[in-house]
Motif scaffolding. Sequence first.
Motif, mmCIF file in Angstrom:
data_model
loop_
_atom_site.group_PDB
_atom_site.id
_atom_site.type_symbol
_atom_site.label_atom_id
_atom_site.label_comp_id
_atom_site.label_asym_id
_atom_site.label_seq_id
_atom_site.Cartn_x
_atom_site.Cartn_y
_atom_site.Cartn_z
ATOM 1 N N LYS A 166 43.047 40.917 39.594
ATOM 2 C CA LYS A 166 44.040 39.891 39.269
ATOM 3 C C LYS A 166 45.083 40.434 38.290
ATOM 4 C CE LYS A 166 42.724 35.948 41.267
ATOM 5 N NZ LYS A 166 43.588 34.914 41.817
ATOM 6 N N THR A 167 44.628 41.172 37.292
ATOM 7 C CA THR A 167 45.536 41.727 36.286
ATOM 8 C C THR A 167 46.402 42.818 36.883
ATOM 9 O OG1 THR A 167 43.938 41.192 34.556
ATOM 10 C CG2 THR A 167 45.657 42.790 34.001
ATOM 11 N N ARG A 168 45.793 43.724 37.641
ATOM 12 C CA ARG A 168 46.542 44.836 38.246
ATOM 13 C C ARG A 168 47.738 44.341 39.047
ATOM 14 N NH1 ARG A 168 45.775 50.282 40.542
ATOM 15 N NH2 ARG A 168 47.172 50.397 42.337
ATOM 16 N N TRP A 169 47.532 43.297 39.827
ATOM 17 C CA TRP A 169 48.574 42.828 40.736
ATOM 18 C C TRP A 169 49.344 41.620 40.200
ATOM 19 C CZ3 TRP A 169 49.867 46.378 43.939
ATOM 20 C CH2 TRP A 169 48.904 47.310 44.342
ATOM 21 N N GLY A 170 49.062 41.210 38.969
ATOM 22 C CA GLY A 170 49.773 40.092 38.371
ATOM 23 C C GLY A 170 49.555 38.782 39.110
ATOM 24 N N LEU A 171 48.341 38.576 39.603
ATOM 25 C CA LEU A 171 48.024 37.376 40.367
ATOM 26 C C LEU A 171 47.647 36.227 39.432
ATOM 27 C CD1 LEU A 171 45.845 39.086 43.116
ATOM 28 C CD2 LEU A 171 48.271 38.454 43.245
ATOM 29 N N SER A 172 47.957 35.027 39.835
ATOM 30 C CA SER A 172 47.643 33.858 39.023
ATOM 31 C C SER A 172 46.161 33.504 39.147
ATOM 32 C CB SER A 172 48.500 32.674 39.452
ATOM 33 O OG SER A 172 48.197 32.312 40.774
ATOM 34 N N VAL A 173 45.710 32.723 38.180
ATOM 35 C CA VAL A 173 44.338 32.230 38.152
ATOM 36 C C VAL A 173 44.424 30.716 38.005
ATOM 37 C CG1 VAL A 173 42.166 32.271 36.857
ATOM 38 C CG2 VAL A 173 43.525 34.352 37.061
ATOM 39 N N ASP A 174 43.807 29.980 38.936
ATOM 40 C CA ASP A 174 43.867 28.523 38.820
ATOM 41 C C ASP A 174 42.831 28.039 37.801
ATOM 42 O OD1 ASP A 174 41.326 27.848 40.121
ATOM 43 O OD2 ASP A 174 42.305 28.327 42.015
ATOM 44 N N PRO A 175 42.980 26.811 37.314
ATOM 45 C CA PRO A 175 42.093 26.320 36.246
ATOM 46 C C PRO A 175 40.598 26.360 36.577
ATOM 47 C CG PRO A 175 44.004 24.889 36.441
ATOM 48 C CD PRO A 175 44.056 25.852 37.603
ATOM 49 N N SER A 176 40.209 26.013 37.796
ATOM 50 C CA SER A 176 38.778 26.027 38.121
ATOM 51 C C SER A 176 38.237 27.457 38.168
ATOM 52 C CB SER A 176 38.501 25.307 39.444
ATOM 53 O OG SER A 176 39.147 25.957 40.520
ATOM 54 N N GLU A 177 39.051 28.377 38.646
ATOM 55 C CA GLU A 177 38.673 29.798 38.673
ATOM 56 C C GLU A 177 38.522 30.320 37.239
ATOM 57 O OE1 GLU A 177 40.725 33.909 40.363
ATOM 58 O OE2 GLU A 177 41.735 31.999 40.643
ATOM 59 N N GLU A 178 39.478 29.989 36.385
ATOM 60 C CA GLU A 178 39.434 30.421 34.987
ATOM 61 C C GLU A 178 38.190 29.876 34.287
ATOM 62 O OE1 GLU A 178 42.280 30.568 31.040
ATOM 63 O OE2 GLU A 178 42.805 29.204 32.657
ATOM 64 N N ASP A 179 37.879 28.612 34.515
ATOM 65 C CA ASP A 179 36.676 28.011 33.910
ATOM 66 C C ASP A 179 35.411 28.734 34.354
ATOM 67 O OD1 ASP A 179 38.289 26.152 32.650
ATOM 68 O OD2 ASP A 179 37.784 24.500 34.022
ATOM 69 N N ALA A 180 35.309 29.026 35.655
ATOM 70 C CA ALA A 180 34.119 29.710 36.185
ATOM 71 C C ALA A 180 34.002 31.114 35.605
ATOM 72 C CB ALA A 180 34.176 29.763 37.704
ATOM 73 N N LEU A 181 35.127 31.823 35.521
ATOM 74 C CA LEU A 181 35.107 33.174 34.948
ATOM 75 C C LEU A 181 34.683 33.128 33.487
ATOM 76 C CD1 LEU A 181 38.358 34.566 36.560
ATOM 77 C CD2 LEU A 181 36.035 35.384 37.012
ATOM 78 N N ALA A 182 35.276 32.218 32.715
ATOM 79 C CA ALA A 182 34.960 32.118 31.288
ATOM 80 C C ALA A 182 33.498 31.737 31.066
ATOM 81 C CB ALA A 182 35.882 31.093 30.630
ATOM 82 N N GLU A 183 33.021 30.767 31.838
ATOM 83 C CA GLU A 183 31.624 30.326 31.691
ATOM 84 C C GLU A 183 30.653 31.462 31.995
ATOM 85 O OE1 GLU A 183 28.531 27.454 34.043
ATOM 86 O OE2 GLU A 183 30.591 26.737 33.815
ATOM 87 N N ASN A 184 30.880 32.171 33.076
ATOM 88 C CA ASN A 184 29.979 33.257 33.462
ATOM 89 C C ASN A 184 30.127 34.479 32.571
ATOM 90 O OD1 ASN A 184 28.346 32.639 36.066
ATOM 91 N ND2 ASN A 184 30.340 31.698 36.384
ATOM 92 N N ALA A 185 31.323 34.704 32.050
ATOM 93 C CA ALA A 185 31.566 35.878 31.199
ATOM 94 C C ALA A 185 30.826 35.786 29.869
ATOM 95 C CB ALA A 185 33.057 36.054 30.963
ATOM 96 N N THR A 186 30.430 34.600 29.454
ATOM 97 C CA THR A 186 29.691 34.471 28.191
ATOM 98 C C THR A 186 28.366 35.215 28.243
ATOM 99 O OG1 THR A 186 28.622 32.397 28.845
ATOM 100 C CG2 THR A 186 30.731 32.230 27.674
ATOM 101 N N ARG A 187 27.871 35.494 29.444
ATOM 102 C CA ARG A 187 26.601 36.223 29.606
ATOM 103 C C ARG A 187 26.823 37.733 29.763
ATOM 104 N NH1 ARG A 187 26.933 32.314 33.050
ATOM 105 N NH2 ARG A 187 25.720 30.446 33.056
ATOM 106 N N CYS A 188 28.052 38.177 29.581
ATOM 107 C CA CYS A 188 28.409 39.573 29.861
ATOM 108 C C CYS A 188 28.830 40.313 28.595
ATOM 109 C CB CYS A 188 29.545 39.618 30.887
ATOM 110 S SG CYS A 188 29.146 38.821 32.444
ATOM 111 N N ALA A 189 27.929 40.455 27.677
ATOM 112 C CA ALA A 189 28.239 41.161 26.434
ATOM 113 C C ALA A 189 28.567 42.630 26.711
ATOM 114 C CB ALA A 189 27.061 41.065 25.478
ATOM 115 N N ASN A 190 29.607 43.098 26.079
ATOM 116 C CA ASN A 190 29.990 44.517 26.117
ATOM 117 C C ASN A 190 30.367 45.041 27.499
ATOM 118 O OD1 ASN A 190 29.486 44.744 23.315
ATOM 119 N ND2 ASN A 190 27.312 44.905 23.751
#
Length: 72
Positions: free
Chosen positions: A39-63
Amino acid sequence: MIAVSAKSNRSKSDQDPSKWMPPAEGDRCTYIAQWVAVKTRWGLSVDPSEEDALAENATRCANVQVKIQLAR
């Protein structure tokens, strides 16, 4: 890179992380990092539900590092 079975790939189809995550908990952090990198490489947008899912799951991804190569 995550090895995905054909069955799992078909179940994912074109769904974003708000609707699909790898079945194996251990693969989710790698999947999230790769999703964010693309998403970052190509400058693609992230919709709110996608962002929420990424943020929620990323909390388990230390380091977990996200390696990004910007498109030219």
